[in-house]
Scaffold this active site. Structure first.
Site, PDB file in Angstrom:
ATOM      1  N   HIS A   1      32.904  45.632  50.617  1.00 10.82           N
ATOM      2  CA  HIS A   1      31.996  46.104  49.583  1.00 10.82           C
ATOM      3  C   HIS A   1      32.553  45.758  48.206  1.00 10.82           C
ATOM      4  O   HIS A   1      33.770  45.696  48.023  1.00 10.82           O
ATOM      5  CB  HIS A   1      31.730  47.612  49.700  1.00 10.82           C
ATOM      6  CG  HIS A   1      32.950  48.469  49.659  1.00 10.82           C
ATOM      7  ND1 HIS A   1      33.829  48.590  50.726  1.00 10.82           N
ATOM      8  CD2 HIS A   1      33.448  49.248  48.672  1.00 10.82           C
ATOM      9  CE1 HIS A   1      34.795  49.420  50.399  1.00 10.82           C
ATOM     10  NE2 HIS A   1      34.602  49.826  49.151  1.00 10.82           N
TER      11      HIS A   1
ATOM     12  N   ASN B   1      38.014  45.955  46.731  1.00  9.92           N
ATOM     13  CA  ASN B   1      39.292  46.463  47.209  1.00  9.92           C
ATOM     14  C   ASN B   1      39.495  46.072  48.669  1.00  9.92           C
ATOM     15  O   ASN B   1      38.542  46.025  49.443  1.00  9.92           O
ATOM     16  CB  ASN B   1      39.331  47.984  47.075  1.00  9.92           C
ATOM     17  CG  ASN B   1      39.226  48.439  45.627  1.00  9.92           C
ATOM     18  OD1 ASN B   1      39.839  47.850  44.747  1.00  9.92           O
ATOM     19  ND2 ASN B   1      38.440  49.470  45.367  1.00  9.92           N
TER      20      ASN B   1
ATOM     21  N   HIS C   1      32.383  46.731  44.146  1.00 10.59           N
ATOM     22  CA  HIS C   1      31.971  47.697  43.136  1.00 10.59           C
ATOM     23  C   HIS C   1      31.462  46.930  41.920  1.00 10.59           C
ATOM     24  O   HIS C   1      32.084  45.960  41.499  1.00 10.59           O
ATOM     25  CB  HIS C   1      33.148  48.565  42.694  1.00 10.59           C
ATOM     26  CG  HIS C   1      33.803  49.315  43.815  1.00 10.59           C
ATOM     27  ND1 HIS C   1      33.642  50.664  43.989  1.00 10.59           N
ATOM     28  CD2 HIS C   1      34.618  48.905  44.821  1.00 10.59           C
ATOM     29  CE1 HIS C   1      34.335  51.055  45.050  1.00 10.59           C
ATOM     30  NE2 HIS C   1      34.934  50.004  45.565  1.00 10.59           N
TER      31      HIS C   1
ATOM     32  N   VAL D   1      36.855  52.554  52.557  1.00 12.87           N
ATOM     33  CA  VAL D   1      35.842  52.269  53.571  1.00 12.87           C
ATOM     34  C   VAL D   1      36.038  50.850  54.084  1.00 12.87           C
ATOM     35  O   VAL D   1      36.042  49.891  53.303  1.00 12.87           O
ATOM     36  CB  VAL D   1      34.424  52.438  52.986  1.00 12.87           C
ATOM     37  CG1 VAL D   1      33.367  52.123  54.036  1.00 12.87           C
ATOM     38  CG2 VAL D   1      34.241  53.848  52.444  1.00 12.87           C
TER      39      VAL D   1
ATOM     40  N   ILE E   1      48.779  33.810  34.832  1.00  6.42           N
ATOM     41  CA  ILE E   1      49.986  33.531  34.040  1.00  6.42           C
ATOM     42  C   ILE E   1      50.706  34.821  33.635  1.00  6.42           C
ATOM     43  O   ILE E   1      51.909  34.813  33.371  1.00  6.42           O
ATOM     44  CB  ILE E   1      49.609  32.691  32.790  1.00  6.42           C
ATOM     45  CG1 ILE E   1      50.812  31.931  32.259  1.00  6.42           C
ATOM     46  CG2 ILE E   1      48.969  33.541  31.711  1.00  6.42           C
ATOM     47  CD1 ILE E   1      50.453  30.851  31.248  1.00  6.42           C
TER      48      ILE E   1
HETATM   49  P1  5GP Z   1      39.947  38.263  31.975  1.00  2.80           P
HETATM   50  O1  5GP Z   1      40.591  39.163  30.964  1.00  2.80           O
HETATM   51  O2  5GP Z   1      39.115  37.199  31.332  1.00  2.80           O
HETATM   52  O3  5GP Z   1      39.245  39.000  33.065  1.00  2.80           O
HETATM   53  O4  5GP Z   1      41.138  37.535  32.731  1.00  2.80           O
HETATM   54  C1  5GP Z   1      41.714  36.359  32.228  1.00  2.80           C
HETATM   55  C2  5GP Z   1      43.019  36.150  32.939  1.00  2.80           C
HETATM   56  O5  5GP Z   1      43.431  34.817  32.704  1.00  2.80           O
HETATM   57  C3  5GP Z   1      44.143  37.049  32.464  1.00  2.80           C
HETATM   58  O6  5GP Z   1      44.648  37.827  33.556  1.00  2.80           O
HETATM   59  C4  5GP Z   1      45.209  36.073  31.926  1.00  2.80           C
HETATM   60  O7  5GP Z   1      46.529  36.458  32.237  1.00  2.80           O
HETATM   61  C5  5GP Z   1      44.832  34.775  32.613  1.00  2.80           C
HETATM   62  N1  5GP Z   1      45.189  33.579  31.848  1.00  2.80           N
HETATM   63  C6  5GP Z   1      44.973  33.363  30.531  1.00  2.80           C
HETATM   64  N2  5GP Z   1      45.417  32.149  30.172  1.00  2.80           N
HETATM   65  C7  5GP Z   1      45.936  31.586  31.293  1.00  2.80           C
HETATM   66  C8  5GP Z   1      46.567  30.324  31.550  1.00  2.80           C
HETATM   67  O8  5GP Z   1      46.738  29.468  30.674  1.00  2.80           O
HETATM   68  N3  5GP Z   1      46.972  30.088  32.827  1.00  2.80           N
HETATM   69  C9  5GP Z   1      46.792  31.015  33.822  1.00  2.80           C
HETATM   70  N4  5GP Z   1      47.228  30.679  35.041  1.00  2.80           N
HETATM   71  N5  5GP Z   1      46.212  32.215  33.617  1.00  2.80           N
HETATM   72  C10 5GP Z   1      45.787  32.494  32.353  1.00  2.80           C
END
Ligand code: 5GP
Length: 118
Positions: free
Chosen positions: A99, A86, A101, A95, A36
């Site tokens: 892989h 990546n 990380h 590389v 989002i």
């Molecule tokens: P984290 O920080 O847990 O690794 O990543 C969570 C991700 O979920 C964030 O990039 C955030 O933008 C996304 N996210 C949070 N709420 C929503 C939502 O309601 N819908 C979508 N599509 N993504 C969300």
């Protein structure tokens, strides 16, 4: 790391259809949808349909070679970690053999730097 799955988390609500999402791909086992607040032109989240908090929780509950691939053993998540794979030029893959990380041992900050200025 304790596996305390909260079924009120936002992705659980998306899986139940309670919150809309921009689906990219859905399979019997997973859902891929657009983030989002994208941090790159393409930013897709792929989630399993099962109630797993993190990779080592998933590896604990699931079976098969894919789950054992990284050697992240059940319960060894410690204070948390980040897995990064990546790919190609945009992903800055040096590389050319798949892989992943695994990083941890300190607070890692946010996922991406800001885009390079024009
Ligand atoms: P984290 O920080 O847990 O690794 O990543 C969570 C991700 O979920 C964030 O990039 C955030 O933008 C996304 N996210 C949070 N709420 C929503 C939502 O309601 N819908 C979508 N599509 N993504 C969300």
């Amino acid at each position: 790391m304790a596996y305390d799955y909260d079924d009120q988390n936002i992705f659980a609500k998306i899986l139940r259809g309670e919150i809309p999402n921009a689906t990219v791909l859905e399979t019997a086992h997973s859902l891929a949808f657009n983030d989002i607040t994208p941090q790159a032109p393409d930013h897709v989240l792929v989630i399993p349909k099962g109630p797993y908090v993190c990779y080592d929780h998933f590896a604990d509950a699931a079976s098969g070679e894919v789950c054992r691939l990284l050697g992240v053993k059940p319960g060894e998540g410690g204070d948390g970690y980040r897995m990064i794979a990546n790919s190609g030029d945009n992903g800055v893959q040096d590389v050319q053999h798949l892989h992943v990380h695994i990083l941890g041992g300190r607070w890692l900050g946010r996922m991406l730097q800001k885009p390079r200025p024009e």
